[in-house]
Design a protein around this motif. Structure first.
Motif, PDB file in Angstrom:
ATOM      1  N   VAL A 620       2.201 -16.034   2.847  1.00 13.56           N
ATOM      2  CA  VAL A 620       2.983 -14.671   2.741  1.00 13.56           C
ATOM      3  C   VAL A 620       4.274 -14.849   2.488  1.00 13.56           C
ATOM      4  O   VAL A 620       4.965 -14.084   1.693  1.00 13.56           O
ATOM      5  CB  VAL A 620       2.492 -13.822   4.251  1.00 13.56           C
ATOM      6  CG1 VAL A 620       3.618 -12.823   4.409  1.00 13.56           C
ATOM      7  CG2 VAL A 620       1.091 -13.684   4.275  1.00 13.56           C
ATOM      8  N   PHE A 627       5.792 -12.393   7.935  1.00 16.06           N
ATOM      9  CA  PHE A 627       4.523 -12.714   8.689  1.00 16.06           C
ATOM     10  C   PHE A 627       4.882 -12.050   9.836  1.00 16.06           C
ATOM     11  O   PHE A 627       5.590 -12.365  10.718  1.00 16.06           O
ATOM     12  CB  PHE A 627       4.014 -14.095   8.637  1.00 16.06           C
ATOM     13  CG  PHE A 627       2.691 -14.248   9.095  1.00 16.06           C
ATOM     14  CD1 PHE A 627       1.650 -14.267   8.663  1.00 16.06           C
ATOM     15  CD2 PHE A 627       2.492 -14.236  10.887  1.00 16.06           C
ATOM     16  CE1 PHE A 627       0.170 -14.291   8.993  1.00 16.06           C
ATOM     17  CE2 PHE A 627       1.297 -14.446  11.083  1.00 16.06           C
ATOM     18  CZ  PHE A 627       0.156 -14.368  10.377  1.00 16.06           C
ATOM     19  N   THR A 628       3.891 -11.150  10.413  1.00 23.88           N
ATOM     20  CA  THR A 628       3.820 -10.520  11.660  1.00 23.88           C
ATOM     21  C   THR A 628       3.215 -11.285  12.717  1.00 23.88           C
ATOM     22  O   THR A 628       2.020 -11.556  12.775  1.00 23.88           O
ATOM     23  CB  THR A 628       3.315  -8.950  11.719  1.00 23.88           C
ATOM     24  OG1 THR A 628       3.689  -8.489  10.479  1.00 23.88           O
ATOM     25  CG2 THR A 628       3.495  -8.315  12.974  1.00 23.88           C
ATOM     26  N   ASN A 630       1.467 -12.275  16.317  1.00 24.49           N
ATOM     27  CA  ASN A 630       0.660 -11.410  17.487  1.00 24.49           C
ATOM     28  C   ASN A 630       0.546 -11.736  18.414  1.00 24.49           C
ATOM     29  O   ASN A 630       0.253 -13.245  18.593  1.00 24.49           O
ATOM     30  CB  ASN A 630      -0.651 -10.753  16.617  1.00 24.49           C
ATOM     31  CG  ASN A 630      -0.501  -9.617  15.628  1.00 24.49           C
ATOM     32  OD1 ASN A 630       0.135  -8.685  16.203  1.00 24.49           O
ATOM     33  ND2 ASN A 630      -0.845  -9.751  14.475  1.00 24.49           N
ATOM     34  N   ASN A 651      -9.781  -2.519   6.252  1.00 27.62           N
ATOM     35  CA  ASN A 651      -9.710  -3.784   5.466  1.00 27.62           C
ATOM     36  C   ASN A 651      -8.468  -4.072   5.175  1.00 27.62           C
ATOM     37  O   ASN A 651      -7.581  -3.356   4.860  1.00 27.62           O
ATOM     38  CB  ASN A 651     -10.445  -3.404   3.913  1.00 27.62           C
ATOM     39  CG  ASN A 651     -12.071  -3.089   4.484  1.00 27.62           C
ATOM     40  OD1 ASN A 651     -12.176  -1.836   4.505  1.00 27.62           O
ATOM     41  ND2 ASN A 651     -12.939  -3.931   4.408  1.00 27.62           N
ATOM     42  N   MET A 652      -8.219  -5.439   4.942  1.00 33.01           N
ATOM     43  CA  MET A 652      -6.941  -5.911   4.640  1.00 33.01           C
ATOM     44  C   MET A 652      -5.848  -6.019   5.531  1.00 33.01           C
ATOM     45  O   MET A 652      -4.902  -6.310   5.312  1.00 33.01           O
ATOM     46  CB  MET A 652      -6.405  -5.283   3.418  1.00 33.01           C
ATOM     47  CG  MET A 652      -7.170  -5.902   2.137  1.00 33.01           C
ATOM     48  SD  MET A 652      -6.840  -7.527   1.702  1.00 33.01           S
ATOM     49  CE  MET A 652      -5.116  -7.752   1.249  1.00 33.01           C
ATOM     50  N   ALA A 653      -6.047  -5.199   7.008  1.00 32.61           N
ATOM     51  CA  ALA A 653      -5.245  -5.154   7.842  1.00 32.61           C
ATOM     52  C   ALA A 653      -4.826  -6.527   8.437  1.00 32.61           C
ATOM     53  O   ALA A 653      -3.852  -6.508   9.206  1.00 32.61           O
ATOM     54  CB  ALA A 653      -5.754  -4.124   9.010  1.00 32.61           C
ATOM     55  N   SER A 656      -9.163 -10.884  10.036  1.00 31.90           N
ATOM     56  CA  SER A 656      -9.695 -12.461   9.869  1.00 31.90           C
ATOM     57  C   SER A 656      -8.459 -13.213  10.231  1.00 31.90           C
ATOM     58  O   SER A 656      -8.699 -14.288  10.906  1.00 31.90           O
ATOM     59  CB  SER A 656     -10.059 -12.543   8.374  1.00 31.90           C
ATOM     60  OG  SER A 656     -11.159 -11.606   8.118  1.00 31.90           O
ATOM     61  N   HIS A 763     -16.533  -3.581  11.398  1.00 35.93           N
ATOM     62  CA  HIS A 763     -15.983  -2.325  10.878  1.00 35.93           C
ATOM     63  C   HIS A 763     -17.022  -1.343  11.355  1.00 35.93           C
ATOM     64  O   HIS A 763     -16.917  -0.218  11.069  1.00 35.93           O
ATOM     65  CB  HIS A 763     -16.414  -2.561   9.352  1.00 35.93           C
ATOM     66  CG  HIS A 763     -15.351  -3.086   8.681  1.00 35.93           C
ATOM     67  ND1 HIS A 763     -14.220  -2.383   8.330  1.00 35.93           N
ATOM     68  CD2 HIS A 763     -15.405  -4.454   7.917  1.00 35.93           C
ATOM     69  CE1 HIS A 763     -13.062  -3.287   7.607  1.00 35.93           C
ATOM     70  NE2 HIS A 763     -14.018  -4.429   7.375  1.00 35.93           N
ATOM     71  N   HIS A 795       0.126  -5.382  10.081  1.00 35.48           N
ATOM     72  CA  HIS A 795      -0.556  -6.387  10.474  1.00 35.48           C
ATOM     73  C   HIS A 795      -0.261  -6.677  11.964  1.00 35.48           C
ATOM     74  O   HIS A 795      -0.015  -7.707  12.699  1.00 35.48           O
ATOM     75  CB  HIS A 795       0.347  -7.486   9.559  1.00 35.48           C
ATOM     76  CG  HIS A 795      -0.266  -7.291   8.235  1.00 35.48           C
ATOM     77  ND1 HIS A 795       0.765  -7.416   7.670  1.00 35.48           N
ATOM     78  CD2 HIS A 795      -1.332  -7.361   7.599  1.00 35.48           C
ATOM     79  CE1 HIS A 795       0.199  -7.471   6.041  1.00 35.48           C
ATOM     80  NE2 HIS A 795      -1.087  -7.257   6.323  1.00 35.48           N
TER      81      HIS A 795
HETATM   82  N1  LIG Z   1       0.026 -11.067  10.695  1.00 36.48           N
HETATM   83  C1  LIG Z   1       0.147 -10.756   9.185  1.00 36.48           C
HETATM   84  N2  LIG Z   1       1.596 -10.551   8.571  1.00 36.48           N
HETATM   85  C2  LIG Z   1       1.677 -10.573   7.384  1.00 36.48           C
HETATM   86  N3  LIG Z   1       0.623 -10.459   6.540  1.00 36.48           N
HETATM   87  C3  LIG Z   1      -0.452 -10.720   6.856  1.00 36.48           C
HETATM   88  C4  LIG Z   1      -0.870 -10.967   8.560  1.00 36.48           C
HETATM   89  N4  LIG Z   1      -2.304 -11.097   8.644  1.00 36.48           N
HETATM   90  C5  LIG Z   1      -2.717 -10.813   7.386  1.00 36.48           C
HETATM   91  N5  LIG Z   1      -1.635 -10.596   6.271  1.00 36.48           N
HETATM   92  C6  LIG Z   1      -2.007 -10.311   4.790  1.00 36.48           C
HETATM   93  O1  LIG Z   1      -3.060  -9.453   4.682  1.00 36.48           O
HETATM   94  C7  LIG Z   1      -4.015 -10.013   4.237  1.00 36.48           C
HETATM   95  C8  LIG Z   1      -5.440  -9.600   4.660  1.00 36.48           C
HETATM   96  O2  LIG Z   1      -5.679 -10.275   5.786  1.00 36.48           O
HETATM   97  P1  LIG Z   1      -7.035 -10.469   6.369  1.00 36.48           P
HETATM   98  O3  LIG Z   1      -7.967 -10.972   5.169  1.00 36.48           O
HETATM   99  O4  LIG Z   1      -6.934 -11.021   7.864  1.00 36.48           O
HETATM  100  O5  LIG Z   1      -7.611  -8.951   6.529  1.00 36.48           O
HETATM  101  P2  LIG Z   1      -9.087  -8.340   7.112  1.00 36.48           P
HETATM  102  O6  LIG Z   1      -8.623  -7.257   8.043  1.00 36.48           O
HETATM  103  O7  LIG Z   1      -9.752  -9.461   7.698  1.00 36.48           O
HETATM  104  O8  LIG Z   1      -9.562  -7.830   5.839  1.00 36.48           O
HETATM  105  P3  LIG Z   1     -11.061  -7.601   5.509  1.00 36.48           P
HETATM  106  O9  LIG Z   1     -11.541  -6.547   6.535  1.00 36.48           O
HETATM  107  O10 LIG Z   1     -10.947  -6.843   4.013  1.00 36.48           O
HETATM  108  O11 LIG Z   1     -11.877  -8.783   5.648  1.00 36.48           O
HETATM  109  C9  LIG Z   1      -3.864 -11.720   4.070  1.00 36.48           C
HETATM  110  O12 LIG Z   1      -4.294 -12.422   3.221  1.00 36.48           O
HETATM  111  C10 LIG Z   1      -2.269 -11.888   4.391  1.00 36.48           C
HETATM  112  O13 LIG Z   1      -1.659 -11.658   3.052  1.00 36.48           O
END
Ligand SMILES: Nc1ncnc2c1ncn2[C@@H]1O[C@H](COP(=O)(O)OP(=O)(O)OP(=O)(O)O)[C@@H](O)[C@H]1O
Length: 890
Positions: A620, A627-628, A630, A651-653, A656, A763, A795
């Protein structure tokens, strides 16, 4: 590997007969048959090796009236070819010339050189630097089952490290995954065992079946004793039967592949399930601990935190990260050492600088012990011991109160410092003064013993060098005396000779010069002669050279032996340097990554503040974003936090990332490393499970959903109250209702039965109601907000469930064409307004559903009616009517 089809050796030439004998002893290996400067392969071996290596396959001579297929590789380049063949899954038997042709001729003019198989090269028995990854371990493992117990023994032949892990058959997969062996020895009987097969498939590495008899108690015990040269195994602290059997397989394999040469092995380091965190292969892969999902070191946790400067340090770090500890005291001991280096930046920097020149002592020693080492390996020992000395001096100069030096550092500084041991410092002095500046890889190349060390060697060299000077003078003299322009040259066939061009040679054939010049050879444009004086000098030089080499070889053997006599101390010094490298490297990383020392205890708590995922953070940040960090709080006892957190968010939040970062904190902390967080309180985790994402496992013939369920089953059957489980979107791979039902039931089971700490990303927002239904469940969500119709990810993990999915907005962000996004919005609106409360799970009779169905006692109405029938007294029509009646009752 298939054996070559049997070829009748009758009528073979003497050399071919020798070949057939070697091949008969190694039918499943490619035989590298030494012929002068080449290793040659014949028959089927030649065809297969030529195909695998992309080299020419030709023919040499005939056998039984047929040309013999042949392929050859030059000896000096053999290592690269070996590497390629081993990677392609072949075993190679190296059949060497055991004497030179002159020695053979002494037995009679027709005698052929004696040859023998000196080694069988398999993936787990490599020792050459060219065949090994300096930063990666290369382990040979063996598994054995006995009396309900399973053992995995492993040896890293290139360093002599041996380990035994005692577990249960179900624990084999995790034990093997922690070792990542490149070759696994398995008693052939065990292939019938499903658990063993599953573990082997997950482990990777070449599987080598062994005769089950080799794992029998008395045979294996005898072999292990022989391997260690001991009369009893009691000194190893009561090895279990399964451990002896597994070690016995290793001993048998080494006896066979090393042709009787005994490697220097350290006593088996033993671990039980109670000592290391169990991490099964799926978890290991999904968390990308040592490798990314695509198999790269770069991008894995290990790749991210590795700041070690030596190969041995890097290997030790991988071993620590691969098998985190369970005992808080042992973890604290490692953390003390890291902290010591965190607090001493200057010392750390100079020490790391000194370590860079340390070389790989353990691997050099192992080659020396196996008779494959050379002067360069002795040089590596000198380098390593000197680095140890320098490092000990650096640390002593630090003015450290001994009381404050952590035990791990103190022990390492002592073991690495040769001046702490009379025998080691003697060895260092011997080799340091004895070895010259240019060290060849092989002793037979000579020139490595320094002048002034061996008087007879100096004499022989002086004679050889003097004679060379005399030859240079002779050249001038002969040219002047004869009036013919000539040169004195040397080649392997003629030795020294006088050479002149053909058109100037005539006078040398005539009197008086023909009394001095003796003709040897006429080429197209040159004529070659010798003289009595030159032949005499040639003989003296050759003899002096041979004598010098013989003395050097003798000296090398003495030094090699002296080094092997100190094997234990050298191995300890090598381990000590690797330990210092790991501790200093982790301190370096801790500083770079702003990591903190975790607090470890035996509670069931997991409380992280301001934690980060190092690998994602780096990615990131490379993209210029912050990067946030947590927080995450779990407590198996339910006292200070929930046992199970349901994690929702679009998604993407970052769900994971959040899940994995917390699992990785546990791995790092228990491996003895600082953690990327503001603080971490951790009650040790005995087993870590991660089921992240739905990845196909087609290689093993499982669909996405099947793979997911197999792993979920493993978690639900194995997680204990001390375990940490992360589950990401389980149930996603099937129909919505099935998926939701499975996710729901799994969450309940984790909470009620396993009672482990768990993060459960989903989800299925319907699971949010579990917070109200179960005592120790809380909702967490990763926040996002809509701004001007666009989605902004924060995030940030916070309490409470996510309000909605934002799936359509994510599709827009991903570049799905606007018409499709617009249409999706319409469909979504329709679904949301028209479906009446799609999921009424609030009313689900949870506990009733799980309660066992009452068992009906006595016969059923159908059975009673059946009993009452008088079948013999019925007409066909009555029988038909009775049948209809019975149907009505069912
Ligand atoms: N704490 C954070 N701070 C900044 N960026 C972050 C953080 N966590 C995740 N990201 C960014 O967000 C992207 C997506 O994160 P992640 O794959 O964990 O999402 P997800 O909620 O699991 O998505 P999905 O539900 O689609 O699998 C990461 O590739 C990263 O670039």
């Amino acid at each position: 590997m298939n054996a070559s089809p049997a070829i009748d050796p009758a009528g073979a030439t003497p050399v071919m007969a020798q070949y057939f004998e070697a091949k008969a002893r190694q039918p499943d290996a490619l035989v590298f048959f030494r012929m002068g400067d080449f290793y040659e392969l014949f028959f089927e071996d030649a065809i297969r090796a030529a195909a695998a290596l992309g080299i020419a396959q030709t023919f040499r001579g005939t056998h039984g009236g047929q040309p013999i297929p042949m392929a050859g590789v030059p000896v000096h380049a053999a290592e690269a070819y070996l590497a390629k063949l081993i990677r392609a899954g072949f075993k190679v038997a190296v059949c060497e010339q055991m004497e030179n042709p002159a020695e053979a001729r002494k037995r009679g003019s027709k005698s052929i050189v004696h040859r023998d198989v000196v080694r069988i090269v398999t993936p787990g028995t490599l020792t050459e630097d060219g065949l090994l990854d300096a930063r990666g371990a290369n382990r040979l493992a063996a598994i054995a089952l006995r009396a309900g117990q399973a053992a995995v023994a492993s040896v890293e032949l290139s360093t002599g490290e041996v380990e035994c892990l005692l577990t249960t058959p179900a624990g084999l997969a995790a034990a093997l995954a922690g070792l990542q062996p490149s070759e696994i020895l398995v008693p052939d009987r065990l292939f019938a065992d499903e658990t063993v097969n599953t573990a082997l498939k997950a482990a990777g590495g070449v599987v080598q079946p062994m005769a089950a008899a080799l794992a029998e108690p008395s045979a294996s015990e005898a072999r292990v004793k022989r391997l260690y040269g001991v009369d009893t195994l009691d000194g190893f602290g009561g090895l279990a039967g399964a451990e002896v059997a597994a070690l016995g397989l290793i001993a048998a394999h080494l006896e066979m592949t090393q042709a009787g040469r005994i490697p220097v092995l350290s006593p088996p380091r033993r671990a039980g399930e109670a000592d290391v965190m169990a991490i099964d292969p799926a978890t290991r892969a999904s968390l990308e601990i040592e490798r990314t999902l695509s198999g790269q070191r770069e991008g894995s946790l290990l790749g991210c935190i590795d700041r070690t400067v030596t190969g041995a340090g890097s290997r030790l770090l991988a071993a620590r990260l691969g098998r985190p500890l369970l005992d808080p005291a042992a973890i604290e001991a490692r953390l003390d050492a890291v902290q010591w280096f965190v607090e001493r930046r200057r010392l750390r920097e100079t020490l790391r600088e000194a370590l860079k020149g340390a070389g790989d002592m353990a691997r050099a020693l192992s080659r020396l012990a196996l008779g494959r080492g050379g002067p360069r390996d002795l040089g590596t020992l000198v380098q390593g011991l000197k680095s140890g000395e320098a490092i000990a001096a650096l640390a002593a100069g630090e003015n450290r109160p001994l009381a404050e030096t952590p035990a791990e550092i103190e022990a390492a500084l002592t073991a690495a410092d040769p001046s702490q041991s009379g025998a080691l410092s003697e060895l260092l002095a011997l080799l340091d003064t004895g070895l010259g500046p240019d060290l060849p890889a092989q002793a037979r190349d000579g020139g490595f013993v320094a002048p002034g060390v061996r008087a007879p060697l100096d004499e022989a060299r002086a004679l050889r060098d003097d004679s060379r000077r005399v030859i240079a003078a002779l050249e001038g003299r002969l040219a002047a005396e004869s009036g013919v322009p000539l040169k004195i040259r040397h080649n392997a066939v003629l030795g020294y000779f006088v050479e002149t061009t053909a058109n100037k040679a005539d006078p040398l054939f005539q009197a008086p010069l023909n009394a001095t010049f003796i003709h040897r050879q006429t080429l197209a444009s040159q004529v070659r002669f010798t003289t009595v004086e030159l032949a005499d000098l040639d003989a003296r030089i050759a003899q002096a050279g041979e004598r010098a080499l013989a003395i050097e070889l003798e000296t090398f053997e003495a030094w090699r032996q002296a080094a092997c006599d100190q094997a234990t101390a050298i191995q300890a010094a090598a381990r000590a340097l690797a330990t210092l490298d790991v501790d200093a490297g982790l301190a370096e990383w801790a500083e770079d990554a702003n990591a903190v020392r975790p607090q470890i205890d035996k509670s069931l708590c997991f409380s992280a503040e301001g934690a980060r995922h190092s690998v994602v953070e780096a990615a990131v940040k490379r993209a210029g974003d912050p990067f946030t960090p947590n927080d995450c709080c779990l407590d198996g006892s339910g006292e200070t936090g929930p046992r199970l957190a349901i994690v929702t968010g679009p998604n993407m939040a970052g769900k994971s990332t959040f899940l994995r970062q917390n699992a990785l904190l546990a791995v790092l902390a228990q491996a003895g490393s600082y953690v990327p967080a503001r603080s971490l309180k951790l009650g040790v985790v005995d087993r870590l499970f991660s089921r992240v994402g739905a990845g196909d496992d087609l290689a093993r013939g499982r669909s996405t959903f099947m793979a997911e369920m197999v792993e979920t089953a493993a978690i639900l059957t194995q997680a204990t109250p001390r375990s940490l489980v992360i589950l990401d979107e389980i149930g996603r791979g099937t129909a919505t209702w099935d998926g939701l039902a499975i996710a729901w039931a799994a969450a309940e089971a984790l909470h009620d039965t396993n009672r482990c700490r768990a993060l459960f990303a989903t989800h299925y927002h319907e699971l949010a109601v579990l917070e109200e239904r179960l005592a120790h469940v809380a909702n967490l969500s990763l926040k996002a907000k809509e701004w001007n119709g666009d989605l902004v990810f924060l995030h940030e993990a916070g309490p409470g469930p996510a309000d909605r999915s934002y799936g359509v907005q994510v599709a827009k962000l991903a570049g799905v064409p606007p018409v499709v996004v617009a249409r999706a919005r319409q469909v979504l609106e329709r679904l949301e307004t028209e479906s009446h409360s799609p999921v009424r799970l609030e009313g689900l009779p949870l506990f009733e559903a799980a309660a066992p169905q009452p068992v009906r006692r006595g016969p059923s109405p159908v059975e009673e009616a059946l009993k009452a029938l008088d079948v013999d007294g019925m007409s066909p029509r009555e029988a038909l009517e009775a049948l209809y009646r019975l149907k009505g009752l069912s």
